[in-house]
Design an enzyme around this catalytic site. Structure first.
Site, PDB file in Angstrom:
ATOM      1  N   ASP A 183      -9.681  -3.329  -5.401  1.00 39.72           N
ATOM      2  CA  ASP A 183      -9.328  -4.322  -4.207  1.00 39.72           C
ATOM      3  C   ASP A 183     -10.330  -4.117  -2.798  1.00 39.72           C
ATOM      4  O   ASP A 183      -9.866  -4.353  -1.916  1.00 39.72           O
ATOM      5  CB  ASP A 183      -8.137  -4.316  -3.946  1.00 39.72           C
ATOM      6  CG  ASP A 183      -7.564  -3.206  -3.254  1.00 39.72           C
ATOM      7  OD1 ASP A 183      -8.009  -2.237  -2.802  1.00 39.72           O
ATOM      8  OD2 ASP A 183      -5.997  -2.997  -3.380  1.00 39.72           O
ATOM      9  N   HIS A 238      -7.804  -5.401  -0.307  1.00 41.37           N
ATOM     10  CA  HIS A 238      -6.555  -4.447  -0.135  1.00 41.37           C
ATOM     11  C   HIS A 238      -5.422  -4.951   0.957  1.00 41.37           C
ATOM     12  O   HIS A 238      -4.146  -5.200   0.826  1.00 41.37           O
ATOM     13  CB  HIS A 238      -6.760  -3.358   0.219  1.00 41.37           C
ATOM     14  CG  HIS A 238      -6.016  -2.190   0.282  1.00 41.37           C
ATOM     15  ND1 HIS A 238      -5.164  -1.877  -0.651  1.00 41.37           N
ATOM     16  CD2 HIS A 238      -5.173  -1.517   1.392  1.00 41.37           C
ATOM     17  CE1 HIS A 238      -4.207  -0.652  -0.390  1.00 41.37           C
ATOM     18  NE2 HIS A 238      -4.296  -0.705   0.739  1.00 41.37           N
ATOM     19  N   SER A 292       0.764  -1.399   0.054  1.00 41.79           N
ATOM     20  CA  SER A 292       0.034  -0.075  -0.064  1.00 41.79           C
ATOM     21  C   SER A 292       0.936   1.454   0.016  1.00 41.79           C
ATOM     22  O   SER A 292       1.721   1.363  -0.891  1.00 41.79           O
ATOM     23  CB  SER A 292      -0.803  -0.093   1.329  1.00 41.79           C
ATOM     24  OG  SER A 292      -1.776   0.653   1.182  1.00 41.79           O
TER      25      SER A 292
END
Ligand SMILES: *[C@@H]1O[C@H](CO)[C@@H](O)[C@H](O)[C@H]1NC(C)=O
Ligand SMILES: *[C@@H]1O[C@H](CO)[C@@H](O)[C@H](O)[C@H]1NC(C)=O
Ligand SMILES: *[C@@H]1O[C@H](CO)[C@@H](O)[C@H](O)[C@H]1NC(C)=O
Ligand SMILES: *[C@@H]1O[C@H](CO)[C@@H](O)[C@H](O)[C@H]1NC(C)=O
Length: 449
Positions: free
Chosen positions: A383, A416, A217
């Site tokens: 996601d 995610h 991320s």
């Protein structure tokens, strides 16, 4: 309360495990089991977490002005030297303590200094830099509650990786971000310096073999900036490959919701307005707003009250209309240019991205305004947190460059943060790391004894 507040994340979706992939996994673990006890030459791996996966400690000084008696007294035992856990501490979920949490987490943009700083009287630190302990355990001292990156780190250990020798962690203060050239960014720049030194020492300790950066991320955005700001020969000598997991290259529409009405991630009893003030103050959240480069003219938000539509090109107007005018200048001058200039990494890259999970694509706010929350939410591909357009945004441009090696792996139905535990994702990571290590040699001239 940040982009991926992990303790609350639920990955209900499971990818289908392909038989062939399982066999790859089996053959990998048998290869590594046989070489256990040393001998195998590995390229060091450095884990760079996403925002909510970091831990943050705080200490209150005499300049701290608590807003209530509760905040004066809490936490009762502030630990060694007065340090206590600020993030993630479950007490944030208790209504009276949410306020204490928010006032200590808040950042302030100092116009004169053109930089962000902590709240007065609040000192913060990130402990155990270089180690994966705070990424693997919610309680790094007792190591009872596993967290965020433990599955990933354990998977690497089964492949022969060893904490402190070949496996390292690079946590950071995720509230801060980086700024475009010409703007100071004390905390973010200091982190890049530390990360650079960690990469260098990890290589030196491993026969000069360059490191594999494994970034989740927001960590992917930091890793890209580390590379972009280093000379090409440094990159070639020190970084074998950048592997990003769910990197939000072009930001995320969901972050506009966070700015508009606060995002308590569905946790009850948490006061959204307190959390919203804290979330708005975070420099890294500005960094994660949708970028014009990826989202173009697409309408992302509609405000019926203002009779306006906003695309990624209207984020300054959006920030004004939601009542966060203070954010306009730092966004415009410091943050937006970072998303507009996404330079190619200059080292081989693999981007692992989850797809096929409902992800906020546009929002309609009604006559009641932004505070009341959206009256309509439209979902699209992504996601669950980051839109597909953002996950793969700059990749086309990068792959047009002949020197840039790039691989994109789409993982259907992987969320995610689910990507950190999902079998198919872990298999991909082992595949990449193993294929690099098969070539590892001990003949590097940099090797020191
Ligand atoms: C986006 O909008 C601007 C201004 O309205 C316009 O000049 C431009 O052509 C549009 N771009 C696309 C790709 O539609
Ligand atoms: C909303 O904006 C449109 C065009 O921007 C305009 O035609 C319309 O009259 C406006 N409506 C109101 C209620 O202001
Ligand atoms: C949004 O940006 C476009 C293109 O720059 C512009 O034409 C439009 O007027 C802007 N809308 C708002 C609400 O600021
Ligand atoms: C391993 O080395 C071979 C031969 O030099 C090369 O073609 C291949 O790309 C290398 N693999 C990796 C993962 O670096």
């Amino acid at each position: 309360m940040h982009m991926e507040a992990l303790p609350m994340e639920r990955n209900q979706l499971r990818a289908v495990v392909l038989l062939s992939a399982v066999m790859v996994m089996l053959s990998l673990s048998s290869c590594c089991a046989s070489s256990a006890g040393g001998g195998q030459l590995l390229h060091p791996v450095i884990l760079i977490p996403g925002s909510g996966g970091n831990q943050l400690e705080a200490r209150l000084t005499d300049d701290y002005k608590p807003s209530s008696l509760t905040c004066r007294l809490w936490p009762p035992v502030r630990g060694r030297g007065g340090w206590f856990r600020l993030w993630f501490d479950p007490s944030v979920l208790l209504a009276p303590l949410t306020r204490c949490f928010a006032e200590r987490m808040m950042l302030y943009y100092d116009r004169d200094a053109d930089d962000y700083r902590n709240a007065p009287g609040v000192e913060t630190r990130v402990s155990d830099f270089g180690s994966t302990s705070t990424l693997r355990y919610l309680d790094p001292t007792l190591k009872l509650l596993t967290g965020y990156m433990d599955t990933l780190a354990s998977t690497l250990e089964t492949a022969g990786y060893e904490e402190g020798h070949t496996l390292f962690g690079a946590p950071y203060d995720f509230r801060y971000g980086l700024a475009a050239p010409g703007h100071p960014s004390q905390v973010g720049s200091a982190y890049l310096d530390r990360l650079r030194l960690l990469v260098e020492s990890a290589c030196a300790a491993n026969g000069g073999r360059p490191a594999i950066l494994l970034a989740h991320s927001l960590g992917g955005l930091y890793a890209l900036q580390l590379l972009a700001r280093a000379p090409l020969p440094w990159r070639a000598a020190h970084v074998k490959r950048l592997v990003t997991l769910s990197a939000p290259w072009g930001g995320s529409v969901q972050v506009m919701l966070t700015f508009a009405s606060g995002n308590t991630l569905g946790v009850p009893f948490v006061d959204a307005s307190l959390i919203r003030a804290e979330q708005r103050s975070s420099e890294s959240n500005l960094w994660l707003l949708p970028t014009p480069k990826v989202f173009g003219n697409t309408t992302l938000v509609v405000s019926e009250r203002h009779n306006r539509t906003y695309s990624a090109k209207n984020v300054t107007q959006f920030l004004q209309d939601i009542g966060f005018a203070e954010g306009v200048e730092p966004y415009r001058a410091r943050t937006r240019p970072l998303g507009e200039a996404l330079p190619e990494p200059g080292v081989p890259v693999t981007c692992l991205v989850g797809t096929g999970v409902d992800t906020v694509e546009s929002l309609v706010f009604g006559e009641e305004g932004f505070d009341a929350g959206p009256v309509k939410v439209v979902y699209g591909d992504g996601d669950g947190t980051v839109n597909l357009a953002s996950l793969v945004g700059p990749i086309k441009a990068w792959s047009d460059s002949p020197a840039q090696i790039i691989e994109v792996v789409e993982l259907p139905k992987v969320s995610h943060t689910g990507i950190l535990k999902d079998k198919s994702a872990l298999e991909q990571i082992l595949r990449i790391v193993d294929s690099i290590n098969r070539n590892a040699t001990s003949t590097s001239p940099r090797q020191s004894t």
